[in-house]
Design a protein around this motif. Sequence first.
Motif, PDB file in Angstrom:
ATOM      1  N   UNK A  28      -8.524   7.707 -13.454  1.00 40.40           N
ATOM      2  CA  UNK A  28      -8.377   7.777 -14.906  1.00 40.40           C
ATOM      3  C   UNK A  28      -7.254   6.859 -15.373  1.00 40.40           C
ATOM      4  N   UNK A  29      -6.104   6.917 -14.688  1.00 39.02           N
ATOM      5  CA  UNK A  29      -4.970   6.090 -15.098  1.00 39.02           C
ATOM      6  C   UNK A  29      -5.257   4.605 -14.909  1.00 39.02           C
ATOM      7  N   UNK A  30      -5.978   4.263 -13.843  1.00 37.25           N
ATOM      8  CA  UNK A  30      -6.332   2.855 -13.648  1.00 37.25           C
ATOM      9  C   UNK A  30      -7.275   2.386 -14.754  1.00 37.25           C
ATOM     10  N   UNK A  31      -8.255   3.233 -15.106  1.00 34.94           N
ATOM     11  CA  UNK A  31      -9.196   2.869 -16.166  1.00 34.94           C
ATOM     12  C   UNK A  31      -8.498   2.713 -17.509  1.00 34.94           C
ATOM     13  N   UNK A  32      -7.454   3.522 -17.739  1.00 35.42           N
ATOM     14  CA  UNK A  32      -6.699   3.448 -18.999  1.00 35.42           C
ATOM     15  C   UNK A  32      -5.706   2.293 -19.028  1.00 35.42           C
ATOM     16  N   UNK A  33      -5.534   1.624 -17.892  1.00 29.20           N
ATOM     17  CA  UNK A  33      -4.584   0.525 -17.824  1.00 29.20           C
ATOM     18  C   UNK A  33      -3.162   0.947 -17.534  1.00 29.20           C
ATOM     19  N   UNK A  34      -2.964   2.253 -17.246  1.00 29.73           N
ATOM     20  CA  UNK A  34      -1.622   2.766 -16.965  1.00 29.73           C
ATOM     21  C   UNK A  34      -1.226   2.594 -15.507  1.00 29.73           C
ATOM     22  N   UNK A  35      -2.176   2.188 -14.666  1.00 28.22           N
ATOM     23  CA  UNK A  35      -1.916   2.025 -13.238  1.00 28.22           C
ATOM     24  C   UNK A  35      -2.577   0.743 -12.769  1.00 28.22           C
TER      25      UNK A  35
ATOM     26  N   UNK B  66       0.837  -1.202   0.000  1.00 26.06           N
ATOM     27  CA  UNK B  66       0.000   0.000   0.000  1.00 26.06           C
ATOM     28  C   UNK B  66       0.869   1.247   0.000  1.00 26.06           C
ATOM     29  N   UNK B  67       0.248   2.340  -0.426  1.00 21.50           N
ATOM     30  CA  UNK B  67       0.951   3.613  -0.529  1.00 21.50           C
ATOM     31  C   UNK B  67      -0.002   4.717  -0.100  1.00 21.50           C
ATOM     32  N   UNK B  68       0.477   5.614   0.761  1.00 24.74           N
ATOM     33  CA  UNK B  68      -0.316   6.763   1.200  1.00 24.74           C
ATOM     34  C   UNK B  68       0.288   8.017   0.600  1.00 24.74           C
TER      35      UNK B  68
ATOM     36  N   UNK C 190      -3.584  -1.129  -9.561  1.00 24.46           N
ATOM     37  CA  UNK C 190      -3.788  -0.944  -8.123  1.00 24.46           C
ATOM     38  C   UNK C 190      -5.164  -1.491  -7.773  1.00 24.46           C
ATOM     39  N   UNK C 191      -5.312  -1.983  -6.542  1.00 24.31           N
ATOM     40  CA  UNK C 191      -6.596  -2.510  -6.103  1.00 24.31           C
ATOM     41  C   UNK C 191      -7.550  -1.406  -5.693  1.00 24.31           C
ATOM     42  N   UNK C 192      -7.440  -0.962  -4.444  1.00 25.80           N
ATOM     43  CA  UNK C 192      -8.335   0.056  -3.908  1.00 25.80           C
ATOM     44  C   UNK C 192      -7.685   1.440  -3.975  1.00 25.80           C
ATOM     45  N   UNK C 193      -8.504   2.464  -4.261  1.00 32.25           N
ATOM     46  CA  UNK C 193      -8.066   3.867  -4.238  1.00 32.25           C
ATOM     47  C   UNK C 193      -9.023   4.587  -3.301  1.00 32.25           C
ATOM     48  N   UNK C 194      -8.518   5.022  -2.151  1.00 31.20           N
ATOM     49  CA  UNK C 194      -9.385   5.554  -1.090  1.00 31.20           C
ATOM     50  C   UNK C 194      -8.974   6.983  -0.748  1.00 31.20           C
TER      51      UNK C 194
END
Length: 205
Positions: free
Chosen positions: A30-37, A10-12, A39-43
């Motif tokens: 946006x980056x996760x949706x584009x496949x550039x990131x 995890x990263x804060x 990561x599991x959860x973004x909180x």
Amino acid sequence: MKALPVGEHALLVEVASGDAAQALHAELLRRRADGALRVGEIVPAARTVLLDGVSDPDRLAERITRWKIPPLSARADEAIEIEVRYDGPDLAEVAALWGVPPDEVARIHAATEFRVAFCGFAPGFGYLTGLPSRYDVPRRATPRTAVPAGSVALAGQYTGVYPRSSPGGWQLIGTTDAVLWDPARVPAALLAPGTRVRFVPVRHS
């Protein structure tokens, strides 16, 4: 911007303001949706964003602090409308703090488009931003032992709606019949970070 590894996966990420946290959250999605990131959860929270399910937190921390985060843009999706009766027990006190009549509190609040900055406190409770800073109000000196479910409330820069009865020290300006949290619904929470919200005044019953 400061990125701190939390445990093994995890990263804060700490930022300077609530607006910066919302902008970072939007960019991460946006980056996760584009496949550039990956990561599991973004909180998101008030001035941080937690990323969980990160394969290499140290490497991502190095990358993310070099990103140029674009300012938060208006979302094209439709705003959720929440009907509210501006009949809260603290309406007159908030009006006095704002220096306006009680009816003007309702008008100003209902004319504002809000955005869910983050969620917390209780399942379904969203911290909504949108009111100018001149309308910030303090929490009550003595919290109530039980705030009714559906109470529309203000504290600091935030508006919130209590999804269930609980203790609370926010200023209560109205009530709604909207169901903020329903485990039988998918998703269970009516509000999620980034959601646009408008309050629609209705007459007292």
